[in-house]
Design an enzyme around this catalytic site. Structure first.
Site, mmCIF file in Angstrom:
data_model
loop_
_atom_site.group_PDB
_atom_site.id
_atom_site.type_symbol
_atom_site.label_atom_id
_atom_site.label_comp_id
_atom_site.label_asym_id
_atom_site.label_seq_id
_atom_site.Cartn_x
_atom_site.Cartn_y
_atom_site.Cartn_z
ATOM 1 N N ARG B 26 -1.516 7.292 -5.045
ATOM 2 C CA ARG B 26 -1.663 5.713 -4.277
ATOM 3 C C ARG B 26 -1.250 4.394 -4.686
ATOM 4 N NH1 ARG B 26 -5.179 9.464 -0.107
ATOM 5 N NH2 ARG B 26 -3.295 9.948 0.689
ATOM 6 N N THR B 27 -1.968 3.285 -3.971
ATOM 7 C CA THR B 27 -2.244 2.130 -4.869
ATOM 8 C C THR B 27 -3.817 1.918 -5.317
ATOM 9 O OG1 THR B 27 -0.594 0.731 -3.195
ATOM 10 C CG2 THR B 27 -1.828 -0.607 -5.075
ATOM 11 N N THR B 28 -4.071 2.113 -6.333
ATOM 12 C CA THR B 28 -5.075 1.865 -7.033
ATOM 13 C C THR B 28 -5.122 0.358 -7.514
ATOM 14 O OG1 THR B 28 -4.416 3.619 -9.128
ATOM 15 C CG2 THR B 28 -5.515 4.419 -6.752
ATOM 16 N N GLN B 29 -4.258 -0.006 -7.804
ATOM 17 C CA GLN B 29 -4.682 -1.442 -8.782
ATOM 18 C C GLN B 29 -3.207 -2.110 -7.656
ATOM 19 O OE1 GLN B 29 -3.827 -1.985 -12.849
ATOM 20 N NE2 GLN B 29 -3.487 0.288 -12.596
ATOM 21 N N TRP B 133 -2.484 -4.081 -0.962
ATOM 22 C CA TRP B 133 -2.868 -4.656 -1.290
ATOM 23 C C TRP B 133 -3.295 -6.456 -1.444
ATOM 24 C CZ3 TRP B 133 -5.426 -0.979 -4.066
ATOM 25 C CH2 TRP B 133 -7.016 -1.388 -5.124
#
Lengths: 240, 247
Positions: B26-29, B133
């Site tokens: 998943r989007t981690t940054q 994000w």
């Protein structure tokens, strides 16, 4: 998700420990602490609910007015604390449930039933809790002031007074002393406050909390609920 | 072609070792990012500013990003954070606006509705542990009422007379608190522009992910107006006096 709240502690190693390769990757933490304090005091025929309105993250104040206490009906108020996003959703869910009850039974939901509903709603998310510590105030079937306090996963208790949130450690001892009459020689147990006394204590609690707690301040919403309905007033707290 | 060997794309089986390899990602940054958005209420409505930079880490990668957009008729959206997540969201917003238009009931979505829709998407994605994000600033006039709200990746929402995201919450917000708070109704457009430029100039001097090409936008009773890119006057004379740091 309980373990995620302590992720910082997890990463700390004892001096003698060697770092161990972790196979599960670190997960993103979905919880935020937005600070703020809520308070509830039950009286003979009324209940007082109070919350400050500051919303913060870390050392930033997001806004000076973001109410944490909501009127769920004309006889119940729900005060929240900690994670604002979860708190707002929880109130929406509860309001919907109360509305559903009304249409199903053609009668407004009682305070006790709503209190149980709140506990069930919180427990339904046992494995991914709403990071909220609610206080529910209303009038019970006998016309007495009813105050309920909860933890984030639905543990429920009827109380006469309670403080939750960032300044709870400042406010609760004050209430224990002034209402609970705890550990005082000659005192005859818990006091039943009048409306005026409860209001004065609530205001003093929050002016005191705003002095020492950086997450409490700006505005104070006070709800007094009695047989006639909900009376709301907003007062100013320290703005710094 | 032999009908039995025909494979439609979605029936193609991937090799076992590929599908089961590694954890779900998943989007981690964030990858390409936009920095601060600054916004506040003034006499005639809402005013907002953001620069045109899409950073790739410390690389000033995309230098013509539009981070202020109009949603529907009278709503302004400012974005900071991941640009691809924002573009995805923009498609969803367009779908919603189109859907409302198709209703053909002469009604259009107000700012509060757009804000609620956005907040619900953000909250849903946070609950899936797969957040968008971003930090969004929503501004507009809804039934004559000025609305200025904020939502971020945790779905934390709030409304305020002054809002600044990212570095702006540290550098621009104090300026806005001093100059705007409590006197929104006295601030003319001229003063608003001056305050906005002061904030953006401080950000340009101190935030390393900014760019001296920015846009400003306003929402008034007349509707939304987004400016063409412009630059701020800067003064680097003080650099002469810096001693040390290898200079």
């Amino acid at each position: 998700m309980d373990f995620m709240m302590h992720s910082e502690q997890q990463n700390q190693l004892e001096p003698t420990q060697a770092p161990v390769e972790r196979h599960s990757h670190n997960q993103w933490n979905p919880y935020v602490d937005n600070g703020g304090t809520s308070l509830i005091i039950a009286g003979k025929d009324f209940v007082l609910v109070a919350s400050d309105a500051r919303q913060s993250v870390g050392y930033n104040i997001n806004t000076r007015y973001d109410p944490k206490a909501y009127e769920l009906s004309n006889k119940t108020v729900l005060a929240t604390s900690v994670c604002s996003a979860d708190a707002k959703r929880l109130c929406e869910v509860l309001e919907q449930r109360a509305q559903l009850y009304y249409h199903k039974h053609e009668r407004q939901i009682s305070t006790q039933a709503l209190a149980q509903q709140l506990s069930n709603t919180l427990y339904s998310r046992r494995m991914f809790p709403y990071y909220v510590f609610p206080l529910l105030g209303g009038i019970d079937a006998e016309g007495k002031g009813a105050a309920y306090s909860y933890d984030a996963i639905g543990n429920m208790e009827r109380v006469t007074y309670k403080a939750f949130g960032s300044a709870s450690a400042l406010v609760q001892p004050f209430l224990d002393n002034q209402i609970g009459m705890k550990n005082q020689r000659g005192a005859e147990g818990e006091r039943m406050l009048t409306r005026e006394e409860a209001l004065r204590l609530a205001i003093d609690s929050f002016t005191g909390a705003a002095e020492r707690d950086i997450y409490t301040g700006d505005w104070l919403d006070i709800f007094i609920i009695d047989a006639a309905g909900v009376h709301k007033e907003t007062r100013e707290l320290k703005h710094d | 072609m032999d009908p039995i060997t025909l494979r439609l794309p979605h029936t193609v089986q991937r090799p076992q070792e590929l599908t089961s390899y590694g954890p779900t990602t998943r989007t981690t940054q964030p990858i390409v990012t936009g920095t601060s958005v600054v916004a506040f209420k003034y006499k005639d409505g809402i005013i907002m500013a953001a620069d045109c930079l899409g950073s790739y880490g410390s690389l000033a990668r995309f230098r013509n990003e539009k981070r202020l957009t109009q949603v529907g008729e009278k709503t302004l959206l400012g974005v900071s954070g991941d640009i691809s997540d924002y573009q995805y969201l923009q498609h969803k917003l367009e779908d919603m606006i189109t859907h409302e238009y198709d209703m053909d009931d002469g009604q259009s979505l107000g700012t509060k509705s757009v804000y609620k829709y956005l907040s619900n998407i953000m909250y849903g994605r946070r609950n899936k542990f797969d957040p968008l994000w971003n930090a969004y600033v929503v501004g507009g006039i809804d039934n004559g009422e000025k609305v200025l709200g904020f939502v971020d990746m945790y779905a934390t929402t709030y409304s305020s007379d002054t809002i600044a995201t990212g570095f702006g919450s540290h550098l621009a917000q104090p300026i806005l608190r001093r100059r705007v708070e409590g006197r929104t109704e006295q601030i003319t457009e001229e003063e608003a522009l001056e305050i906005l430029d002061e904030c953006m100039r401080v950000l340009f001097y101190r935030d390393c992910r900014t760019f001296n090409k920015l846009r400003r936008a306003k929402v008034t009773a007349q509707g939304v107006e987004i400016s063409e890119p412009y630059s701020l006057e800067t003064n680097w004379d003080f650099a002469e006096d810096i001693v040390g740091y290898g200079a």
